[in-house]
Design a protein around this motif. Structure first.
Motif, PDB file in Angstrom:
ATOM      1  N   PRO A  51       0.805  -1.219   0.000  1.00  0.00           N
ATOM      2  CA  PRO A  51       0.000   0.000   0.000  1.00  0.00           C
ATOM      3  C   PRO A  51       0.843   1.277   0.000  1.00  0.00           C
ATOM      4  N   ASP A  52       2.130   1.128   0.383  1.00  0.00           N
ATOM      5  CA  ASP A  52       3.016   2.299   0.451  1.00  0.00           C
ATOM      6  C   ASP A  52       3.716   2.587  -0.881  1.00  0.00           C
ATOM      7  N   ALA A  53       3.491   1.781  -1.918  1.00  0.00           N
ATOM      8  CA  ALA A  53       4.233   1.966  -3.173  1.00  0.00           C
ATOM      9  C   ALA A  53       3.902   3.307  -3.815  1.00  0.00           C
ATOM     10  N   ASP A  54       4.923   3.884  -4.449  1.00  0.00           N
ATOM     11  CA  ASP A  54       4.744   5.133  -5.195  1.00  0.00           C
ATOM     12  C   ASP A  54       4.667   4.737  -6.678  1.00  0.00           C
ATOM     13  N   ILE A  55       3.535   5.034  -7.333  1.00  0.00           N
ATOM     14  CA  ILE A  55       3.279   4.450  -8.658  1.00  0.00           C
ATOM     15  C   ILE A  55       3.054   5.543  -9.697  1.00  0.00           C
ATOM     16  N   HIS A  56       3.731   5.384 -10.846  1.00  0.00           N
ATOM     17  CA  HIS A  56       3.684   6.428 -11.884  1.00  0.00           C
ATOM     18  C   HIS A  56       3.346   5.843 -13.255  1.00  0.00           C
ATOM     19  N   MET A  57       2.527   6.576 -13.982  1.00  0.00           N
ATOM     20  CA  MET A  57       2.148   6.169 -15.338  1.00  0.00           C
ATOM     21  C   MET A  57       3.238   6.644 -16.302  1.00  0.00           C
ATOM     22  N   MET A  58       3.835   5.715 -17.049  1.00  0.00           N
ATOM     23  CA  MET A  58       4.994   6.048 -17.885  1.00  0.00           C
ATOM     24  C   MET A  58       4.700   5.750 -19.360  1.00  0.00           C
ATOM     25  N   ILE A  59       5.493   6.370 -20.239  1.00  0.00           N
ATOM     26  CA  ILE A  59       5.211   6.181 -21.658  1.00  0.00           C
ATOM     27  C   ILE A  59       5.941   4.996 -22.286  1.00  0.00           C
ATOM     28  N   GLY A  60       7.151   4.684 -21.829  1.00  0.00           N
ATOM     29  CA  GLY A  60       7.891   3.600 -22.485  1.00  0.00           C
ATOM     30  C   GLY A  60       9.022   3.092 -21.625  1.00  0.00           C
ATOM     31  N   GLY A  61       9.670   2.040 -22.098  1.00  0.00           N
ATOM     32  CA  GLY A  61      10.692   1.375 -21.305  1.00  0.00           C
ATOM     33  C   GLY A  61      11.965   2.191 -21.134  1.00  0.00           C
ATOM     34  N   THR A  62      12.487   2.715 -22.237  1.00  0.00           N
ATOM     35  CA  THR A  62      13.749   3.452 -22.147  1.00  0.00           C
ATOM     36  C   THR A  62      13.615   4.635 -21.198  1.00  0.00           C
ATOM     37  N   SER A  63      12.546   5.403 -21.353  1.00  0.00           N
ATOM     38  CA  SER A  63      12.402   6.597 -20.509  1.00  0.00           C
ATOM     39  C   SER A  63      12.160   6.221 -19.049  1.00  0.00           C
ATOM     40  N   THR A  64      11.526   5.083 -18.801  1.00  0.00           N
ATOM     41  CA  THR A  64      11.351   4.634 -17.414  1.00  0.00           C
ATOM     42  C   THR A  64      12.701   4.238 -16.822  1.00  0.00           C
ATOM     43  N   ASN A  65      13.505   3.535 -17.614  1.00  0.00           N
ATOM     44  CA  ASN A  65      14.838   3.152 -17.116  1.00  0.00           C
ATOM     45  C   ASN A  65      15.678   4.389 -16.810  1.00  0.00           C
ATOM     46  N   VAL A  66      15.722   5.315 -17.760  1.00  0.00           N
ATOM     47  CA  VAL A  66      16.565   6.507 -17.572  1.00  0.00           C
ATOM     48  C   VAL A  66      16.081   7.305 -16.359  1.00  0.00           C
ATOM     49  N   THR A  67      14.781   7.513 -16.261  1.00  0.00           N
ATOM     50  CA  THR A  67      14.236   8.313 -15.162  1.00  0.00           C
ATOM     51  C   THR A  67      14.538   7.657 -13.815  1.00  0.00           C
ATOM     52  N   THR A  68      14.333   6.357 -13.722  1.00  0.00           N
ATOM     53  CA  THR A  68      14.507   5.666 -12.442  1.00  0.00           C
ATOM     54  C   THR A  68      15.978   5.613 -12.039  1.00  0.00           C
ATOM     55  N   ILE A  69      16.825   5.323 -13.002  1.00  0.00           N
ATOM     56  CA  ILE A  69      18.259   5.231 -12.685  1.00  0.00           C
ATOM     57  C   ILE A  69      18.786   6.614 -12.288  1.00  0.00           C
ATOM     58  N   ALA A  70      18.383   7.639 -13.049  1.00  0.00           N
ATOM     59  CA  ALA A  70      18.851   8.999 -12.730  1.00  0.00           C
ATOM     60  C   ALA A  70      18.278   9.482 -11.396  1.00  0.00           C
ATOM     61  N   ALA A  71      17.062   9.036 -11.070  1.00  0.00           N
ATOM     62  CA  ALA A  71      16.459   9.449  -9.793  1.00  0.00           C
ATOM     63  C   ALA A  71      17.179   8.811  -8.608  1.00  0.00           C
ATOM     64  N   ALA A  72      17.763   7.639  -8.842  1.00  0.00           N
ATOM     65  CA  ALA A  72      18.372   6.901  -7.730  1.00  0.00           C
ATOM     66  C   ALA A  72      19.818   7.305  -7.462  1.00  0.00           C
ATOM     67  N   LEU A  73      20.527   7.676  -8.530  1.00  0.00           N
ATOM     68  CA  LEU A  73      21.988   7.779  -8.400  1.00  0.00           C
ATOM     69  C   LEU A  73      22.495   9.205  -8.226  1.00  0.00           C
TER      70      LEU A  73
END
Ligand SMILES: Cc1ncc(COP(=O)(O)O)c(C=O)c1O
Length: 341
Positions: A51-73
């Motif tokens: 229930p605590d998950a933060d969930i986002h509607m995304m357009i595609g795989g590459t942009s999800t990877n880039v966004t998530t990796i850049a958000a983490a590092l």
């Protein structure tokens, strides 16, 4: 022409299209801040048991990877991936463009193990090198193999040992979780990784993926990261509607029905190709298979079938990739096997 080119070569599963049509006249706010996206979020939270998950509607795989990796590092931190990993081979350096090195390591079967993490730390160890801070895996892998629960638990432990994030690219998660012998569930994944995404595009949706963040550090200002990475869809609701349709009903939902169908069609193709006397590259158990065929035969098959010529094999033979999708029919599978024979 019959397509075994990819699992996104048709529009959308009819039930998803129908759901989109039904929601068509409704007015909502944009950018995923709307009741249709919220409905999908609730269904997903329930299904993954977080229930605590933060969930986002995304357009595609590459942009999800880039966004998530850049958000983490942080700027000097890097992500460890298999040499075959999508972020390393097929994303045009998009992750590197965000400033983060991809440390790519060879694998036997497309999967990373705790030993790979130790190897990465041997290579990068002081203030003249980047710091391996995230592990990128995909399930299915790029070559159709899947992670077991024990393997994912071992990766979690190894990541904890090195203070690393564990991120799973789920572009083909539907195929992975319905593969024969699979023992992982969406709940297991959500309890073991820091972030993952559920792929819609390759699992019957018209477009879209859902990013699921389970670590507050990655979730912090994630929407700002989405926007800055040009990945924020004004009509985020379209992804919401599709994921509600895909995942309502949980374990008995359309999401898994499509995964099972794609895997079954690939299995039938595989059995027919094997029976005709040909072998395969790799050990895929999902909806991408990699037959090794004579080059002359490949040229003939290309007259009526569209597929990926994957890799050279030897002087006379090459590896092709066949992928089944939500709309692949038994008649199409049988036509390929008949043509091969
Ligand atoms: C494992 C994996 N991740 C990411 C992607 C990228 O998705 P997109 O083409 O939507 O950027 C793909 C697409 O082939 C993929 O197979």
């Amino acid at each position: 022409m019959i397509y075994f080119r990819s699992d996104y070569s048709q529009g959308a599963h009819p039930e998803i299209l129908d759901a989109l049509v039904k929601s068509n006249d409704v007015h909502t706010d944009g950018y995923g801040l709307d009741p249709l996206s919220d409905e999908a979020r609730e269904i997903i939270k329930e299904h993954i048991g977080r229930p605590d998950a933060d969930i986002h509607m995304m357009i595609g795989g590459t942009s999800t990877n880039v966004t998530t990796i850049a958000a983490a590092l942080r700027p000097y931190e890097a992500v460890v991936a298999p040499l075959t990993g999508h972020i390393y081979v097929h994303e045009c350096g998009a992750v590197e463009r965000s400033g983060h090195k991809v440390i790519a390591l060879p694998t036997e079967d497309g999967k990373l193990t705790p030993a790979h993490i130790d190897d990465a730390w041997l290579l990068f160890e002081d203030d003249h090198t980047v710091v391996p801070r995230m592990l990128y895996i995909s399930n299915t892998t790029e070559i159709g193999t899947v992670y077991s629960k024990a393997e994912l638990v071992a990766l979690r432990e190894a990541c904890d040992k090195h203070n690393m994030y564990l991120y799973m690219d789920g572009a083909r998660l539907g195929a992975a979780l319905t593969a024969p012998g699979n023992d992982l569930t969406m709940k297991d994944i959500a309890s073991l990784v820091d972030a993952f995404y559920i792929g819609g595009t390759k699992n019957g949706a018209m477009i879209g993926e859902v990013a699921i963040l389970l670590n507050e550090e990655i979730a912090d200002h994630y929407r700002w990261m989405i926007k800055q990475n040009c990945a924020m869809l004004a009509k985020g609701r379209l992804v919401g509607v599709q994921f509600t349709k895909l995942l309502e009903g949980g374990d008995n939902s359309l999401f898994y029905e499509i995964g099972r169908h794609m895997n079954l069609m690939a299995r039938k193709l595989k059995e027919g190709i094997e029976a005709a006397g040909y072998g395969f590259s790799g050990q895929s158990v999902t909806n991408q298979i990699f037959p090794i065929l004579p080059k002359s035969l490949i040229e003939k098959l290309k007259e009526n079938f569209f597929f990926y010529e994957w890799a050279p094999y030897d002087e006379d033979n090459a590896v092709i990739r066949l992928v089944t999708g939500f709309g692949t029919t038994e008649a199409e599978v049988n036509a390929f096997i008949a043509a091969l024979r």
